[in-house]
Scaffold this motif. Structure first.
Motif, mmCIF file in Angstrom:
data_model
loop_
_atom_site.group_PDB
_atom_site.id
_atom_site.type_symbol
_atom_site.label_atom_id
_atom_site.label_comp_id
_atom_site.label_asym_id
_atom_site.label_seq_id
_atom_site.Cartn_x
_atom_site.Cartn_y
_atom_site.Cartn_z
ATOM 1 N N LEU A 41 0.813 -1.230 0.080
ATOM 2 C CA LEU A 41 -0.229 0.009 0.039
ATOM 3 C C LEU A 41 0.869 1.136 0.041
ATOM 4 C CD1 LEU A 41 -2.729 -1.256 2.294
ATOM 5 C CD2 LEU A 41 -2.936 -0.809 0.172
ATOM 6 N N LYS A 42 1.804 1.366 0.741
ATOM 7 C CA LYS A 42 2.972 2.385 0.804
ATOM 8 C C LYS A 42 3.476 2.577 -0.563
ATOM 9 C CE LYS A 42 6.677 4.235 3.343
ATOM 10 N NZ LYS A 42 7.873 4.171 4.789
ATOM 11 N N SER A 43 3.715 1.630 -1.176
ATOM 12 C CA SER A 43 4.509 1.714 -2.459
ATOM 13 C C SER A 43 3.358 2.119 -3.625
ATOM 14 C CB SER A 43 4.791 0.342 -3.231
ATOM 15 O OG SER A 43 5.009 0.287 -4.435
ATOM 16 N N LEU A 44 2.115 1.892 -3.303
ATOM 17 C CA LEU A 44 0.953 2.288 -4.556
ATOM 18 C C LEU A 44 1.025 3.994 -4.097
ATOM 19 C CD1 LEU A 44 -1.884 -0.261 -4.349
ATOM 20 C CD2 LEU A 44 -0.260 0.284 -6.139
ATOM 21 N N ASP A 45 0.833 4.295 -2.891
ATOM 22 C CA ASP A 45 0.714 5.574 -2.532
ATOM 23 C C ASP A 45 2.015 6.461 -2.995
ATOM 24 O OD1 ASP A 45 -1.529 5.419 -1.071
ATOM 25 O OD2 ASP A 45 -0.715 5.315 0.731
ATOM 26 N N ALA A 46 3.181 5.830 -3.058
ATOM 27 C CA ALA A 46 4.501 6.438 -3.746
ATOM 28 C C ALA A 46 4.763 6.168 -5.182
ATOM 29 C CB ALA A 46 5.748 5.976 -2.905
ATOM 30 N N GLY A 47 3.557 6.141 -5.825
ATOM 31 C CA GLY A 47 3.722 5.850 -7.275
ATOM 32 C C GLY A 47 4.611 4.741 -7.701
ATOM 33 N N GLY A 48 4.432 3.604 -6.940
ATOM 34 C CA GLY A 48 5.193 2.427 -7.274
ATOM 35 C C GLY A 48 6.441 2.066 -6.905
ATOM 36 N N GLU A 49 7.030 3.068 -6.050
ATOM 37 C CA GLU A 49 8.199 2.927 -5.493
ATOM 38 C C GLU A 49 8.401 1.885 -4.835
ATOM 39 O OE1 GLU A 49 10.506 5.619 -2.202
ATOM 40 O OE2 GLU A 49 9.578 6.830 -3.757
ATOM 41 N N LYS A 50 9.783 1.295 -4.771
ATOM 42 C CA LYS A 50 9.889 -0.080 -4.282
ATOM 43 C C LYS A 50 10.268 0.304 -2.716
ATOM 44 C CE LYS A 50 13.849 -3.278 -4.003
ATOM 45 N NZ LYS A 50 14.812 -3.755 -4.722
ATOM 46 N N GLN A 51 9.487 -0.660 -2.044
ATOM 47 C CA GLN A 51 9.497 -0.590 -0.557
ATOM 48 C C GLN A 51 10.476 -1.682 0.007
ATOM 49 O OE1 GLN A 51 7.989 2.231 1.169
ATOM 50 N NE2 GLN A 51 7.950 2.701 -1.173
ATOM 51 N N ASP A 52 11.429 -1.203 0.977
ATOM 52 C CA ASP A 52 12.190 -2.418 1.555
ATOM 53 C C ASP A 52 11.097 -2.969 2.661
ATOM 54 O OD1 ASP A 52 14.413 -1.935 0.257
ATOM 55 O OD2 ASP A 52 15.131 -0.443 1.676
ATOM 56 N N LEU A 53 11.520 -4.410 2.747
ATOM 57 C CA LEU A 53 11.023 -5.042 3.853
ATOM 58 C C LEU A 53 11.868 -5.571 4.942
ATOM 59 C CD1 LEU A 53 8.536 -7.468 1.730
ATOM 60 C CD2 LEU A 53 7.888 -5.529 3.106
ATOM 61 N N ASP A 54 11.807 -5.235 6.013
ATOM 62 C CA ASP A 54 12.727 -5.593 7.140
ATOM 63 C C ASP A 54 11.848 -6.238 8.058
ATOM 64 O OD1 ASP A 54 15.130 -5.587 8.476
ATOM 65 O OD2 ASP A 54 14.728 -3.630 9.551
ATOM 66 N N PHE A 55 12.097 -7.707 8.112
ATOM 67 C CA PHE A 55 11.450 -8.394 9.093
ATOM 68 C C PHE A 55 12.279 -8.731 10.135
ATOM 69 C CE2 PHE A 55 9.394 -9.701 4.914
ATOM 70 C CZ PHE A 55 8.207 -9.102 5.232
ATOM 71 N N PRO A 56 11.805 -9.037 11.407
ATOM 72 C CA PRO A 56 12.769 -9.492 12.456
ATOM 73 C C PRO A 56 13.076 -10.804 12.252
ATOM 74 C CG PRO A 56 10.812 -9.105 13.328
ATOM 75 C CD PRO A 56 10.651 -8.475 12.063
ATOM 76 N N GLU A 57 13.935 -11.379 13.015
ATOM 77 C CA GLU A 57 14.268 -12.816 12.975
ATOM 78 C C GLU A 57 12.910 -13.876 13.438
ATOM 79 O OE1 GLU A 57 17.110 -16.168 14.922
ATOM 80 O OE2 GLU A 57 17.998 -14.206 14.448
ATOM 81 N N THR A 58 12.522 -14.817 12.892
ATOM 82 C CA THR A 58 11.600 -15.528 13.339
ATOM 83 C C THR A 58 11.718 -15.953 14.744
ATOM 84 O OG1 THR A 58 10.996 -16.197 10.795
ATOM 85 C CG2 THR A 58 10.049 -17.620 12.681
ATOM 86 N N PRO A 59 10.770 -15.887 15.301
ATOM 87 C CA PRO A 59 10.923 -16.457 16.932
ATOM 88 C C PRO A 59 11.231 -18.076 16.833
ATOM 89 C CG PRO A 59 9.167 -14.902 16.889
ATOM 90 C CD PRO A 59 9.535 -15.054 15.458
ATOM 91 N N ALA A 60 11.862 -18.344 17.739
ATOM 92 C CA ALA A 60 12.063 -19.829 17.720
ATOM 93 C C ALA A 60 10.721 -20.643 17.931
ATOM 94 C CB ALA A 60 12.894 -20.441 18.960
ATOM 95 N N PHE A 61 9.714 -20.096 18.660
ATOM 96 C CA PHE A 61 8.341 -20.566 18.853
ATOM 97 C C PHE A 61 7.696 -21.159 17.511
ATOM 98 C CE2 PHE A 61 4.486 -21.389 21.183
ATOM 99 C CZ PHE A 61 3.487 -21.076 20.031
ATOM 100 N N TYR A 62 7.950 -20.474 16.314
ATOM 101 C CA TYR A 62 7.375 -20.632 15.232
ATOM 102 C C TYR A 62 8.066 -21.677 14.037
ATOM 103 C CZ TYR A 62 4.211 -17.056 16.255
ATOM 104 O OH TYR A 62 3.096 -16.312 17.050
ATOM 105 N N ILE A 63 9.392 -22.215 14.663
ATOM 106 C CA ILE A 63 10.249 -22.790 13.939
ATOM 107 C C ILE A 63 9.956 -24.377 14.081
ATOM 108 C CG2 ILE A 63 12.672 -23.161 13.103
ATOM 109 C CD1 ILE A 63 13.232 -20.270 13.899
#
Length: 64
Positions: A41-63
């Motif tokens: 959605l941010k990309s659409l608002d910015a005319g298609g500008e590429k957005q970085d995705l910065d995810f934290p490390e997956t918690p061990a509970f989910y691995i």
């Protein structure tokens, strides 16, 4: 999309009814999807500008 939800829901009920742990998407998967959707959605608002995705490390509970 509706049929995919039905399949996922039936699989959940099947596992739980047999006293097995549910399988399928986790809350972490939902979090990743939400962050990705927000970036889209941010990309659409910015005319298609590429957005970085910065995810934290997956918690061990989910691995595994």
């Amino acid at each position: 999309f509706e049929s995919a939800y039905d399949i996922e829901f039936r699989d959940f009920v099947d596992h739980v009814s047999r006293d097995l742990s549910p399988e399928g998407p986790s809350a972490w998967d939902g979090y990743i999807a939400a962050v990705t959707a927000d970036a889209a959605l941010k990309s659409l608002d910015a005319g298609g500008e590429k957005q970085d995705l910065d995810f934290p490390e997956t918690p061990a509970f989910y691995i595994g």
